[in-house]
Design a protein around this motif. Structure first.
Motif, PDB file in Angstrom:
ATOM      1  N   THR A   1      79.623 -12.211   9.691  1.00 50.38           N
ATOM      2  CA  THR A   1      80.468 -13.402   9.637  1.00 50.38           C
ATOM      3  C   THR A   1      81.873 -12.965   9.263  1.00 50.38           C
ATOM      4  O   THR A   1      82.052 -12.214   8.293  1.00 50.38           O
ATOM      5  N   VAL A   2      82.878 -13.431  10.006  1.00 48.75           N
ATOM      6  CA  VAL A   2      84.258 -12.996   9.825  1.00 48.75           C
ATOM      7  C   VAL A   2      85.113 -14.165   9.352  1.00 48.75           C
ATOM      8  O   VAL A   2      85.108 -15.236   9.974  1.00 48.75           O
ATOM      9  N   GLY A   3      85.828 -13.953   8.255  1.00 48.23           N
ATOM     10  CA  GLY A   3      86.760 -14.948   7.747  1.00 48.23           C
ATOM     11  C   GLY A   3      88.191 -14.446   7.861  1.00 48.23           C
ATOM     12  O   GLY A   3      88.454 -13.242   7.760  1.00 48.23           O
ATOM     13  N   ILE A   4      89.127 -15.375   8.055  1.00 43.48           N
ATOM     14  CA  ILE A   4      90.538 -15.042   8.225  1.00 43.48           C
ATOM     15  C   ILE A   4      91.342 -15.813   7.181  1.00 43.48           C
ATOM     16  O   ILE A   4      91.138 -17.014   6.990  1.00 43.48           O
ATOM     17  N   GLY A   5      92.260 -15.124   6.501  1.00 42.04           N
ATOM     18  CA  GLY A   5      93.031 -15.725   5.419  1.00 42.04           C
ATOM     19  C   GLY A   5      94.287 -16.426   5.896  1.00 42.04           C
ATOM     20  O   GLY A   5      94.758 -16.243   7.028  1.00 42.04           O
TER      21      GLY A   5
ATOM     22  N   PRO B   1      89.007 -31.780  13.996  1.00 41.38           N
ATOM     23  CA  PRO B   1      88.390 -31.410  15.272  1.00 41.38           C
ATOM     24  C   PRO B   1      88.879 -30.087  15.850  1.00 41.38           C
ATOM     25  O   PRO B   1      88.130 -29.407  16.550  1.00 41.38           O
ATOM     26  N   ALA B   2      90.131 -29.707  15.562  1.00 43.61           N
ATOM     27  CA  ALA B   2      90.655 -28.445  16.096  1.00 43.61           C
ATOM     28  C   ALA B   2      89.918 -27.238  15.521  1.00 43.61           C
ATOM     29  O   ALA B   2      89.943 -26.156  16.109  1.00 43.61           O
ATOM     30  N   HIS B   3      89.250 -27.444  14.384  1.00 48.87           N
ATOM     31  CA  HIS B   3      88.567 -26.331  13.724  1.00 48.87           C
ATOM     32  C   HIS B   3      87.092 -26.628  13.488  1.00 48.87           C
ATOM     33  O   HIS B   3      86.455 -26.026  12.608  1.00 48.87           O
ATOM     34  N   ALA B   4      86.544 -27.543  14.275  1.00 52.79           N
ATOM     35  CA  ALA B   4      85.128 -27.897  14.152  1.00 52.79           C
ATOM     36  C   ALA B   4      84.245 -26.674  14.391  1.00 52.79           C
ATOM     37  O   ALA B   4      84.558 -25.812  15.223  1.00 52.79           O
ATOM     38  N   GLY B   5      83.150 -26.612  13.665  1.00 54.07           N
ATOM     39  CA  GLY B   5      82.246 -25.475  13.774  1.00 54.07           C
ATOM     40  C   GLY B   5      82.608 -24.324  12.866  1.00 54.07           C
ATOM     41  O   GLY B   5      81.858 -23.348  12.771  1.00 54.07           O
ATOM     42  N   GLY B   6      83.761 -24.419  12.185  1.00 51.11           N
ATOM     43  CA  GLY B   6      84.175 -23.383  11.250  1.00 51.11           C
ATOM     44  C   GLY B   6      83.733 -23.714   9.837  1.00 51.11           C
ATOM     45  O   GLY B   6      83.123 -24.752   9.577  1.00 51.11           O
ATOM     46  N   SER B   7      84.066 -22.832   8.906  1.00 48.24           N
ATOM     47  CA  SER B   7      83.648 -23.016   7.522  1.00 48.24           C
ATOM     48  C   SER B   7      84.644 -22.335   6.593  1.00 48.24           C
ATOM     49  O   SER B   7      85.171 -21.259   6.904  1.00 48.24           O
ATOM     50  N   TYR B   8      84.896 -22.968   5.461  1.00 44.67           N
ATOM     51  CA  TYR B   8      85.691 -22.327   4.410  1.00 44.67           C
ATOM     52  C   TYR B   8      84.770 -21.422   3.595  1.00 44.67           C
ATOM     53  O   TYR B   8      83.596 -21.729   3.389  1.00 44.67           O
TER      54      TYR B   8
ATOM     55  N   PHE C   1      89.059 -17.737   2.604  1.00 46.31           N
ATOM     56  CA  PHE C   1      89.162 -17.478   4.037  1.00 46.31           C
ATOM     57  C   PHE C   1      88.620 -18.685   4.804  1.00 46.31           C
ATOM     58  O   PHE C   1      87.950 -19.552   4.235  1.00 46.31           O
ATOM     59  N   PHE C   2      88.899 -18.685   6.109  1.00 45.22           N
ATOM     60  CA  PHE C   2      88.263 -19.655   7.001  1.00 45.22           C
ATOM     61  C   PHE C   2      87.527 -18.887   8.079  1.00 45.22           C
ATOM     62  O   PHE C   2      88.062 -17.952   8.677  1.00 45.22           O
ATOM     63  N   VAL C   3      86.275 -19.284   8.312  1.00 46.04           N
ATOM     64  CA  VAL C   3      85.421 -18.658   9.318  1.00 46.04           C
ATOM     65  C   VAL C   3      85.503 -19.506  10.585  1.00 46.04           C
ATOM     66  O   VAL C   3      84.879 -20.566  10.662  1.00 46.04           O
ATOM     67  N   PRO C   4      86.277 -19.095  11.587  1.00 48.11           N
ATOM     68  CA  PRO C   4      86.401 -19.926  12.789  1.00 48.11           C
ATOM     69  C   PRO C   4      85.115 -19.926  13.606  1.00 48.11           C
ATOM     70  O   PRO C   4      84.270 -19.036  13.468  1.00 48.11           O
ATOM     71  N   ALA C   5      84.967 -20.935  14.445  1.00 49.19           N
ATOM     72  CA  ALA C   5      83.811 -20.991  15.347  1.00 49.19           C
ATOM     73  C   ALA C   5      83.804 -19.758  16.245  1.00 49.19           C
ATOM     74  O   ALA C   5      84.842 -19.140  16.509  1.00 49.19           O
TER      75      ALA C   5
END
Length: 319
Positions: A68-72, A178-185, A306-310
């Protein structure tokens, strides 16, 4: 003539946020350099994550491997482009009367889960070769599963995690962004334990601090007033009385020769404010200054958000 009905658009496929705990895990935090060619190479490597995972799984003989990849926030615009997720911000240091949740640097997080550590090592070798000199390693912590899911304080960890339909509902962003749906903090902290001091407490004291029984993890009654347990301080409800869960994939880590024992906290959430509220309650207290007494024995040395994008977002970064 009948009117056509509009079909709901399914959410984008998430990364492996909700993958189960494994025997081994690693947490790799990287800082992206500021060189002129860094961004393009970083985007290319991030986009190739699925290929690197596939290469590891091919030689894994059926063993589990998840990445799982997160981006700051600092590199979001440079690497992903467009407006960042609504709540994404750098980790906010929290200073209480006795303890501090420190903020440390980190632009990328790789959370790796596997049935054996050799798979993690193989992935990290290929990953860092691909990044080259565009990143530097800020933290690399390898964890292990201990006594059927206990931490090194000898209590069952993650017993309050959501499951079933509640798991994606608690961890994955939906129609609110909605632009970041499926992602996770995701928030990470590396805690070091004072094992001698902890072991110096009797079982009843330890159970009162944690808020659960040590043998079977049964919840103890919440305090009506005054000092609250770790379990109570980490239970977050909103103004409407709705309880909000997070997913903890914490893992113990240790280096006995250096006398180092700890827990790597990693919390995934649909709403960043839930994790931030939890940490404020722990470090500041509710009511102040009655902080979480577990902090008298466990000290955080890192803190990053971080935020883990879809998955389609990550895979498409090199397009």
């Amino acid at each position: 003539m009948t009117q056509a009905t509009e079909r709901a658009v399914p959410p984008p496929e998430p990364q492996d946020v909700t993958a189960p705990l494994t025997a081994a895990a690693a947490f790799l935090v990287l800082r992206v350099g500021d060189g002129p060619d860094s961004d393009a190479r970083v985007r290319s490597t991030l986009a190739a994550t699925s290929d690197l995972v596939k290469n590891v799984r091919i030689g894994a003989d059926g063993a589990a491997f998840h990445c799982t990849v997160g981006i700051g926030h600092r590199v979001w615009e440079r690497v992903v482009g467009g407006p960042p997720p609504r709540e994404l911000a750098p980790f906010r240091e929290i200073t209480g009367a006795s303890h501090t949740a420190v903020a440390t640097e980190g632009d990328l997080l790789y959370h790796l889960r596997a049935d054996s550590t050799d798979l993690i090592v193989r992935f990290e070798m290929m990953l860092l070769d691909s990044f080259g000199d565009t990143v530097t390693t800020v933290d690399e912590t390898t964890g292990f599963r201990y006594r059927h899911g206990r931490d090194l304080l000898d209590f069952a960890d993650g017993t309050a995690n959501p499951d079933g339909a509640g798991l994606p509902a608690a961890t994955l962003v939906g129609e609110e962004d909605p632009a970041h749906a499926g992602g996770s903090y995701v928030v990470v902290q590396r805690y070091l334990h004072d094992m001698a001091a902890w072991r110096g407490q009797d079982v009843a004291t330890q159970e009162g601090i944690v808020g659960r029984t040590k043998f079977d993890g049964v919840e103890l009654p919440d305090a009506e007033e005054g000092q609250k347990s770790h379990k109570t301080l980490c239970t977050i409800t909103d103004d409407d009385g709705v309880e909000h869960d997070i997913l903890r994939d914490n893992m113990p880590f240790a280096s006995p020769g250096r006398g180092e024992y700890g827990t790597y906290f990693i919390g995934y959430s649909r709403r960043l404010w839930v994790v931030e509220t939890m940490l404020r309650r722990m470090f500041v207290g509710d009511p102040p200054p009655l902080h979480d007494r577990i902090l008298d024995y466990s000290t955080p040395t890192t803190g990053c958000t971080f935020f883990v994008p879809a998955r389609p977002v990550l895979d498409g970064l090199d397009d």
